[in-house]
Design an enzyme around this catalytic site. Structure first.
Site, PDB file in Angstrom:
ATOM      1  CE  LYS A   1      -1.936   1.601   3.870  1.00 35.45           C
ATOM      2  NZ  LYS A   1      -1.512   3.345   4.263  1.00 35.45           N
ATOM      3  CG  ASN A   2       2.325   2.166   3.919  1.00 36.12           C
ATOM      4  OD1 ASN A   2       1.106   3.006   3.417  1.00 36.12           O
ATOM      5  ND2 ASN A   2       2.696   2.380   4.649  1.00 36.12           N
TER       6      ASN A   2
ATOM      7  CB  CYS B   1      -5.879  10.434  10.684  1.00 35.55           C
ATOM      8  SG  CYS B   1      -4.449   9.236  11.028  1.00 35.55           S
TER       9      CYS B   1
ATOM     10  NE  ARG C   1      -0.281  10.541   9.826  1.00 35.76           N
ATOM     11  CZ  ARG C   1      -0.628   9.579   9.129  1.00 35.76           C
ATOM     12  NH1 ARG C   1      -1.567   8.565   9.069  1.00 35.76           N
ATOM     13  NH2 ARG C   1       0.472   9.038   7.662  1.00 35.76           N
TER      14      ARG C   1
ATOM     15  NE  ARG D   1      -7.504   4.307   4.730  1.00 39.89           N
ATOM     16  CZ  ARG D   1      -7.129   4.305   5.478  1.00 39.89           C
ATOM     17  NH1 ARG D   1      -6.846   5.021   6.984  1.00 39.89           N
ATOM     18  NH2 ARG D   1      -5.459   4.292   5.653  1.00 39.89           N
TER      19      ARG D   1
ATOM     20  CG  ASP E   1       2.792   1.789   8.770  1.00 39.01           C
ATOM     21  OD1 ASP E   1       3.224   1.946   8.330  1.00 39.01           O
ATOM     22  OD2 ASP E   1       2.357   2.195  10.649  1.00 39.01           O
TER      23      ASP E   1
HETATM   24  C1  EPZ Z   1       3.887   6.799   5.619  1.00 42.74           C
HETATM   25  O1  EPZ Z   1       2.873   7.661   7.036  1.00 42.74           O
HETATM   26  C2  EPZ Z   1       2.947   5.846   5.842  1.00 42.74           C
HETATM   27  N1  EPZ Z   1       2.227   6.084   5.373  1.00 42.74           N
HETATM   28  C3  EPZ Z   1       2.470   5.270   7.571  1.00 42.74           C
HETATM   29  O2  EPZ Z   1       1.916   3.613   7.569  1.00 42.74           O
HETATM   30  C4  EPZ Z   1       3.830   5.207   8.432  1.00 42.74           C
HETATM   31  O3  EPZ Z   1       2.896   4.975   9.651  1.00 42.74           O
HETATM   32  C5  EPZ Z   1       4.584   6.810   8.264  1.00 42.74           C
HETATM   33  O4  EPZ Z   1       5.314   6.476   7.120  1.00 42.74           O
HETATM   34  C6  EPZ Z   1       5.705   5.916   9.280  1.00 42.74           C
HETATM   35  O5  EPZ Z   1       6.487   5.142   9.038  1.00 42.74           O
HETATM   36  C7  EPZ Z   1       2.243   5.817   3.373  1.00 42.74           C
HETATM   37  O6  EPZ Z   1       3.042   5.632   3.664  1.00 42.74           O
HETATM   38  C8  EPZ Z   1       1.040   6.075   3.015  1.00 42.74           C
HETATM   39  P1  EPZ Z   1       5.807  10.575   8.509  1.00 42.74           P
HETATM   40  P2  EPZ Z   1       3.699   9.927   6.765  1.00 42.74           P
HETATM   41  O7  EPZ Z   1       5.635  11.531   7.570  1.00 42.74           O
HETATM   42  O8  EPZ Z   1       4.436   9.341   5.241  1.00 42.74           O
HETATM   43  C9  EPZ Z   1       5.718  13.771  11.674  1.00 42.74           C
HETATM   44  C10 EPZ Z   1      -0.431   2.685   7.675  1.00 42.74           C
HETATM   45  O9  EPZ Z   1      -0.614   2.047   8.819  1.00 42.74           O
HETATM   46  N2  EPZ Z   1       5.878  14.974  10.768  1.00 42.74           N
HETATM   47  O10 EPZ Z   1       7.204   9.736   8.138  1.00 42.74           O
HETATM   48  O11 EPZ Z   1       2.548  10.491   6.823  1.00 42.74           O
HETATM   49  C11 EPZ Z   1       4.173  12.865  12.042  1.00 42.74           C
HETATM   50  O12 EPZ Z   1       3.764  13.576  12.335  1.00 42.74           O
HETATM   51  C12 EPZ Z   1       0.371   4.112   7.602  1.00 42.74           C
HETATM   52  O13 EPZ Z   1      -0.108   1.841   6.684  1.00 42.74           O
HETATM   53  C13 EPZ Z   1       5.593  15.796  11.266  1.00 42.74           C
HETATM   54  O14 EPZ Z   1       6.446  16.348  11.620  1.00 42.74           O
HETATM   55  O15 EPZ Z   1       4.703   9.171   8.063  1.00 42.74           O
HETATM   56  C14 EPZ Z   1       4.697  11.268  12.524  1.00 42.74           C
HETATM   57  O16 EPZ Z   1       4.679  11.620  13.740  1.00 42.74           O
HETATM   58  C15 EPZ Z   1       0.044   4.986   9.058  1.00 42.74           C
HETATM   59  N3  EPZ Z   1       6.055  16.809  10.329  1.00 42.74           N
HETATM   60  C16 EPZ Z   1       6.197  11.704  11.847  1.00 42.74           C
HETATM   61  O17 EPZ Z   1       6.868  12.150  11.590  1.00 42.74           O
HETATM   62  C17 EPZ Z   1       6.136  16.699   8.934  1.00 42.74           C
HETATM   63  O18 EPZ Z   1       5.801  17.330   7.913  1.00 42.74           O
HETATM   64  C18 EPZ Z   1       6.174  10.370  10.548  1.00 42.74           C
HETATM   65  O19 EPZ Z   1       5.472  10.712   9.710  1.00 42.74           O
HETATM   66  C19 EPZ Z   1       5.585  15.099   8.616  1.00 42.74           C
HETATM   67  C20 EPZ Z   1       5.322  14.600   9.342  1.00 42.74           C
END
Ligand code: EPZ
Length: 420
Positions: free
Chosen positions: A22-23, A116, A121, A399, A307
């Site tokens: 998915k990711n 969410c 996020r 999903r 995850d």
């Molecule tokens: C990706 O989300 C994945 N989703 C998530 O999987 C996964 O949990 C996550 O990476 C971490 O591995 C997809 O790939 C579609 P991040 P993403 O930006 O890109 C903070 C699942 O269950 N952050 O690495 O949203 C953020 O709040 C899903 O399949 C900032 O502060 O994750 C979080 O605490 C859930 N500012 C952390 O970094 C930013 O601009 C990680 O977020 C961006 C992120």
């Protein structure tokens, strides 16, 4: 909303084929808009999030067909830079379209994705990186309006190895003249897959999976059709590993790259599961009660993935001993805890730390899936529970898990789905 009904106390046996990631699929689908051309993508998972992303592409003027793991997309008809709000709210990863559409049209309008179930996020790192590359961003009433006049390649140091920010910056930087370097990028296998797809399209990206990604930006001349096969889903594979560890089992996991989920395999080996590889198939055998793991901290790749936190917690709920989990990636990813407690799990949380004292067995109950991975954790808990468990709101699970019901039934699980 739909519910799963699961008979507990069975064993798991048989073969499970892992679907596309998915990711990995979502950012690849988003990046198809960078260039108007035809794309044939294989190993695309048959899940709700993919259908939503395809719907977004169609609403924006592209054509998208999907059948049994294959997506045929033509983005020559893209006729707007406005991403439909209704769908942005439904699928957070649509935010990655920002970099891609900006690269294609020079501007984009997209609503702020908002938080969410698993946390606030924010997207500050996305915006900071795009601004450094020359993008002008205005936010009004939750709507982001972005435009770019003279983008230039540059060096970007990410404060945190965010997956989404790395992807958005890659999708914009590939087409701007000059060299861009992303330092401290996300290193997930899905980032490497995106790099490989972009290079298959004719771009020049290197270093994904390491401490810096180097992008030699360029405008593509060749827009012949592109064929690409998406990697398989390491989190789906890890979820079946968790399931197998929670009851007596012998399962064969096919169509997955072992190196992508090493950190998960080693944890379950430490817990006492027998895991081996034969001809590319991962075999896991569990003969009895597993051992608790002293402490697990979720971290960006190659650390233990957030995850997998919920599924791991569910398997530790009946392990022998005490397990401590620290969730460092998301600020509120314990919504599954009260539901596991309803099934008799002994779990205490203090902020981002959870203490799980393993119990002999869990008991059936009526529980709610609150998010994707939390929902999968409840299924794992139900497999070993005494009695019949009802899990509501399973749309969360559908999903992100392809043919979940069918694959579990194939492993001998007595599970049905109701639409009430
Ligand atoms: C990706 O989300 C994945 N989703 C998530 O999987 C996964 O949990 C996550 O990476 C971490 O591995 C997809 O790939 C579609 P991040 P993403 O930006 O890109 C903070 C699942 O269950 N952050 O690495 O949203 C953020 O709040 C899903 O399949 C900032 O502060 O994750 C979080 O605490 C859930 N500012 C952390 O970094 C930013 O601009 C990680 O977020 C961006 C992120």
């Amino acid at each position: 909303m739909g519910s799963f009904i699961i008979e507990g106390r069975n064993s798991l046996e048989g073969i499970v084929d892992i679907g596309g990631s998915k990711n990995a699929a979502l950012p690849v689908l988003a990046s198809t808009v960078i260039n108007g051309r035809e794309y044939l993508l294989e190993n695309v998972p048959d899940i709700e999030d993919v259908r939503d992303m395809l719907e977004i592409l169609e609403i924006m003027g592209c054509t998208a067909q999907y059948d049994n793991g294959v997506a045929l997309i033509d983005t020559r008809g893209l006729n707007t830079s406005q991403v439909p709000e209704r769908l942005v709210k439904r699928i957070r990863s649509s935010i990655i379209l920002m970099g891609a559409i900006l690269q294609r049209t020079g501007n984009v309008e997209i609503s702020y994705p908002g938080g969410c179930e698993i946390g606030l996020r924010p997207i500050d790192l996305h915006l900071k990186g795009l601004r450094k590359l020359g993008v002008e961003i205005h936010e009004k009433n939750g709507l982001l309006s972005c435009s770019v006049a003279e983008p230039t390649g540059c060096e970007i140091q990410l404060d945190y190895p965010s997956v989404g920010a790395t992807e958005n910056i890659m999708l914009f930087a590939v087409g701007i003249p000059g060299k861009s370097v992303i330092y401290n990028p996300a290193k997930e296998p899905e980032i490497v897959d995106l790099q490989n797809f972009l290079n298959k399209c004719g771009y020049c990206v290197n270093g994904a999976g390491t401490g810096s990604i180097v992008i030699e930006g360029k405008k593509l001349k060749n827009t012949d059709s592109v064929e690409y096969k998406i990697i398989s889903d390491r989190i789906e594979a890890g979820t079946y590993l968790s399931a197998a560890s929670s009851i007596k089992s012998k399962i064969y996991i096919r169509n997955i790259e072992k190196s992508h989920f090493k950190s998960i395999i080693s944890i379950y080996e430490d817990a006492g599961c027998e895991i081996r590889e034969t001809h590319g198939i991962i075999v896991i055998e569990n003969k009895g009660r597993i051992r608790a793991i002293e402490k697990v901290t979720t971290q960006p790749y190659p650390g233990f993935p957030t995850d997998m936190q919920a599924q791991f917690m569910a398997s530790m709920a009946t392990a022998d001993g005490i397990t401590i989990i620290e969730e460092t990636v998301f600020d509120s990813r314990y919504k599954h805890v009260p539901e596991l407690q309803k099934m008799g799990a002994n779990i205490t949380t203090i902020g981002r730390v959870a203490v799980i004292e393993g119990v002999d067995r869990l008991y059936s109950a009526e529980v709610e899936a609150k998010d994707l991975r939390g929902g999968a954790a409840l299924v794992i808990a139900a497999l070993g529970a005494e009695g019949t468990t009802k899990i509501n709101n399973v749309y969360h699970i559908n999903r992100g898990y392809e043919k979940f019901l069918y694959k579990l039934q194939n492993l001998g699980v007595i599970i049905t789905e109701t639409n009430e």
